[in-house]
Write a protein that holds these residues in place. Structure first.
Motif, PDB file in Angstrom:
ATOM      1  N   GLY A   1     -28.993 -12.003   4.099  1.00 25.07           N
ATOM      2  CA  GLY A   1     -27.629 -12.391   4.491  1.00 25.07           C
ATOM      3  C   GLY A   1     -27.072 -11.342   5.428  1.00 25.07           C
ATOM      4  O   GLY A   1     -27.719 -10.959   6.405  1.00 25.07           O
ATOM      5  N   LEU A   2     -25.849 -10.853   5.153  1.00 21.63           N
ATOM      6  CA  LEU A   2     -25.277  -9.770   5.934  1.00 21.63           C
ATOM      7  C   LEU A   2     -26.200  -8.552   5.897  1.00 21.63           C
ATOM      8  O   LEU A   2     -26.854  -8.316   4.869  1.00 21.63           O
ATOM      9  CB  LEU A   2     -23.910  -9.377   5.383  1.00 21.63           C
ATOM     10  N   PRO A   3     -26.261  -7.788   6.996  1.00 27.57           N
ATOM     11  CA  PRO A   3     -25.448  -7.853   8.214  1.00 27.57           C
ATOM     12  C   PRO A   3     -26.103  -8.672   9.323  1.00 27.57           C
ATOM     13  O   PRO A   3     -27.320  -8.840   9.351  1.00 27.57           O
ATOM     14  CB  PRO A   3     -25.391  -6.387   8.640  1.00 27.57           C
ATOM     15  N   TYR A   4     -25.255  -9.154  10.224  1.00 24.84           N
ATOM     16  CA  TYR A   4     -25.727  -9.830  11.426  1.00 24.84           C
ATOM     17  C   TYR A   4     -25.870  -8.837  12.579  1.00 24.84           C
ATOM     18  O   TYR A   4     -25.158  -7.834  12.649  1.00 24.84           O
ATOM     19  CB  TYR A   4     -24.733 -10.901  11.862  1.00 24.84           C
ATOM     20  N   VAL A   5     -26.774  -9.169  13.497  1.00 29.07           N
ATOM     21  CA  VAL A   5     -26.807  -8.556  14.824  1.00 29.07           C
ATOM     22  C   VAL A   5     -26.702  -9.695  15.837  1.00 29.07           C
ATOM     23  O   VAL A   5     -26.872 -10.866  15.494  1.00 29.07           O
ATOM     24  CB  VAL A   5     -28.096  -7.742  15.071  1.00 29.07           C
ATOM     25  N   TRP A   6     -26.402  -9.343  17.077  1.00 26.46           N
ATOM     26  CA  TRP A   6     -26.324 -10.329  18.154  1.00 26.46           C
ATOM     27  C   TRP A   6     -27.568 -10.171  19.001  1.00 26.46           C
ATOM     28  O   TRP A   6     -27.780  -9.127  19.622  1.00 26.46           O
ATOM     29  CB  TRP A   6     -25.065 -10.098  18.995  1.00 26.46           C
TER      30      TRP A   6
ATOM     31  N   ALA B   1     -23.774  -2.648  11.023  1.00 22.87           N
ATOM     32  CA  ALA B   1     -24.975  -3.152  10.358  1.00 22.87           C
ATOM     33  C   ALA B   1     -25.582  -2.114   9.419  1.00 22.87           C
ATOM     34  O   ALA B   1     -26.111  -2.461   8.354  1.00 22.87           O
ATOM     35  CB  ALA B   1     -26.003  -3.586  11.398  1.00 22.87           C
ATOM     36  N   VAL B   2     -25.508  -0.840   9.798  1.00 24.73           N
ATOM     37  CA  VAL B   2     -26.083   0.197   8.946  1.00 24.73           C
ATOM     38  C   VAL B   2     -25.327   0.276   7.626  1.00 24.73           C
ATOM     39  O   VAL B   2     -25.926   0.320   6.539  1.00 24.73           O
ATOM     40  CB  VAL B   2     -26.071   1.560   9.661  1.00 24.73           C
TER      41      VAL B   2
ATOM     42  N   ASP C   1     -13.391  -0.252   6.451  1.00 21.30           N
ATOM     43  CA  ASP C   1     -13.479   0.809   7.449  1.00 21.30           C
ATOM     44  C   ASP C   1     -14.910   1.058   7.905  1.00 21.30           C
ATOM     45  O   ASP C   1     -15.147   1.912   8.762  1.00 21.30           O
ATOM     46  CB  ASP C   1     -12.882   2.106   6.899  1.00 21.30           C
ATOM     47  N   GLY C   2     -15.871   0.337   7.348  1.00 19.57           N
ATOM     48  CA  GLY C   2     -17.250   0.429   7.796  1.00 19.57           C
ATOM     49  C   GLY C   2     -17.972   1.677   7.332  1.00 19.57           C
ATOM     50  O   GLY C   2     -19.101   1.932   7.741  1.00 19.57           O
ATOM     51  N   MET C   3     -17.346   2.507   6.478  1.00 20.24           N
ATOM     52  CA  MET C   3     -17.983   3.733   6.031  1.00 20.24           C
ATOM     53  C   MET C   3     -19.089   3.431   5.029  1.00 20.24           C
ATOM     54  O   MET C   3     -19.061   2.426   4.327  1.00 20.24           O
ATOM     55  CB  MET C   3     -16.950   4.656   5.380  1.00 20.24           C
ATOM     56  N   LEU C   4     -20.082   4.328   4.979  1.00 17.62           N
ATOM     57  CA  LEU C   4     -21.135   4.180   3.997  1.00 17.62           C
ATOM     58  C   LEU C   4     -20.598   4.451   2.605  1.00 17.62           C
ATOM     59  O   LEU C   4     -19.597   5.132   2.429  1.00 17.62           O
ATOM     60  CB  LEU C   4     -22.273   5.163   4.298  1.00 17.62           C
ATOM     61  N   PRO C   5     -21.252   3.891   1.570  1.00 24.28           N
ATOM     62  CA  PRO C   5     -20.844   4.218   0.208  1.00 24.28           C
ATOM     63  C   PRO C   5     -20.875   5.732   0.013  1.00 24.28           C
ATOM     64  O   PRO C   5     -21.723   6.434   0.585  1.00 24.28           O
ATOM     65  CB  PRO C   5     -21.916   3.526  -0.650  1.00 24.28           C
ATOM     66  N   VAL C   6     -19.954   6.253  -0.808  1.00 26.28           N
ATOM     67  CA  VAL C   6     -19.815   7.705  -0.934  1.00 26.28           C
ATOM     68  C   VAL C   6     -21.071   8.352  -1.482  1.00 26.28           C
ATOM     69  O   VAL C   6     -21.304   9.550  -1.275  1.00 26.28           O
ATOM     70  CB  VAL C   6     -18.605   8.046  -1.832  1.00 26.28           C
ATOM     71  N   SER C   7     -21.925   7.599  -2.168  1.00 20.65           N
ATOM     72  CA  SER C   7     -23.126   8.171  -2.755  1.00 20.65           C
ATOM     73  C   SER C   7     -24.259   8.324  -1.745  1.00 20.65           C
ATOM     74  O   SER C   7     -25.282   8.925  -2.051  1.00 20.65           O
ATOM     75  CB  SER C   7     -23.613   7.303  -3.928  1.00 20.65           C
ATOM     76  N   ILE C   8     -24.092   7.781  -0.552  1.00 23.01           N
ATOM     77  CA  ILE C   8     -25.131   7.834   0.477  1.00 23.01           C
ATOM     78  C   ILE C   8     -24.675   8.750   1.610  1.00 23.01           C
ATOM     79  O   ILE C   8     -23.621   8.544   2.206  1.00 23.01           O
ATOM     80  CB  ILE C   8     -25.429   6.431   1.043  1.00 23.01           C
TER      81      ILE C   8
END
Length: 353
Positions: A264-269, A120-121, A4-11
């Motif tokens: 490595g990950l994340p990529y941008v275009w 990416a964030v 789902d692209g969400m940040l880790p809950v600790s951040i």
């Protein structure tokens, strides 16, 4: 990275700053493309002092803009150069957040091999929030990613890893080739999306690109620095190798302080840009000098007395002046700029306490 692209809950979202060095005045397409990702965060935009036009920024974002006059007000008498690609470093200086994500304004969100938009964030913060393993290479790459683990033979004593301080992302379309490679292979594009993250081994150098990075400012902030470029010397700019220099400084610091670096990950275009021949004219002197730089960073060692990032940068600067300064005066200026940067960093830090 969670689906789902969400940040880790600790951040928390308020622990992250997005830093953008604005080298083009119309940021409308850039910001709109990034809206699904950037709209949750505070954004620091640094206007390149060489840019004459007013910035065009769409509404609906939490952002602040720093112009040349505002930068000078913060810097006081400091002579640190924040023009061109060096603009991004001013954002690192004035941010008060734990995590910084920096993306150049010629980059748009990428899509993964399934066609999903890459957050990416979220991926950068995932890299930073999980341990790194620089002291023994895991052949399944990052063992902390879902579905991975340590392979047979990996020492149990090293499986807790160390804190990850720096995350270096990659690029689709226009890869970050140097000007000679671009000039020779003008049609070459990167179309391979590799779903992998790995820790850069200790004592191994890497060519960091500031185009798409994130770092823990509290752990390594002062080591991401502007120093290796010429100012007030005609039209020649070596700013395209400045982030390479900065990355090697940061890697030496991370190795010494037992911190990790991931790539490595994340990529941008990355969008198409100007002439490779024009870039070659700007880069060539810097490209040649890099051949002197690599052996230095591969062999430099810091003393046990260097216990903070600031200490480490000061020791690296002294070694640069002593070992490289005799080869070319640009290294003496780089060493001086590193010391000036640390003074400025400490001044800004003291003002906040």
């Amino acid at each position: 990275m969670e689906s789902d692209g969400m940040l880790p809950v600790s951040i928390r979202d308020d622990e992250v700053d997005i830093v953008i060095g604005a080298l083009q005045h119309d940021l409308t397409q850039f910001m709109e493309e990034w809206r699904p990702v950037f709209s949750r965060f505070h954004i620091i935009i640094i206007k390149d002092p060489d840019l004459k036009e007013e910035l065009k920024i769409p509404s609906g974002f939490d952002y602040e803009v720093y112009t040349q006059s505002e930068m000078q007000h913060v810097m006081g008498s400091s002579t640190v150069n924040f023009s061109g690609y060096s603009s991004r470093y001013f954002g690192y200086l004035v941010s008060t957040k734990k995590y910084i994500v920096s993306v150049d304004d010629d980059c748009l969100p990428a899509r993964d091999d399934k066609g999903n938009l890459v957050d990416a964030v979220a991926q950068h913060i995932t890299n930073l929030a999980n341990p790194a393993t620089p002291f023994f290479f895991n052949t399944l790459y990052d063992p902390f990613r879902e579905g991975a683990d340590f392979v047979r033979g990996y020492p149990f004593s090293l499986r807790t890893g160390v804190s990850c301080a720096l995350s270096c992302g990659l690029w689709l379309n226009l890869a970050d080739y140097d000007a000679p490679t671009q000039a020779i292979k003008q049609r070459q594009r990167n179309t391979r999306y590799v779903d992998a993250v790995l820790t850069v081994p200790a004592r191994a150098m890497m060519p960091m690109s500031g185009i798409n990075i994130a770092f823990n400012r509290e752990l390594v902030g002062p080591a991401l620095l502007p120093s290796f470029r010429l100012s007030n010397e005609g039209k020649l700019r070596w700013e395209t190798v400045e982030d390479i220099w900065s990355g090697m400084c940061a890697k030496v610091v991370c190795d010494h302080l037992r911190l990790g670096v991931k790539t490595g990950l994340p990529y941008v275009w990355r969008k198409e840009r100007g002439s490779a021949i024009d870039s070659l004219k700007k880069e060539w002197e810097g490209v040649k000098l890099m051949e002197e730089v690599i052996p230095f960073f591969q062999t430099v060692r810091l003393s046990p007395q260097a216990v903070t990032v600031e200490d480490c940068v000061v020791e690296i600067a002294a070694a640069v002046k002593q070992q490289l300064g005799q080869k070319d005066a640009v290294f003496k200026r780089a060493a001086d700029a590193m010391i000036e940067w640390i003074k400025l960093w400490k001044t800004i830090k003291a003002q906040r306490t």
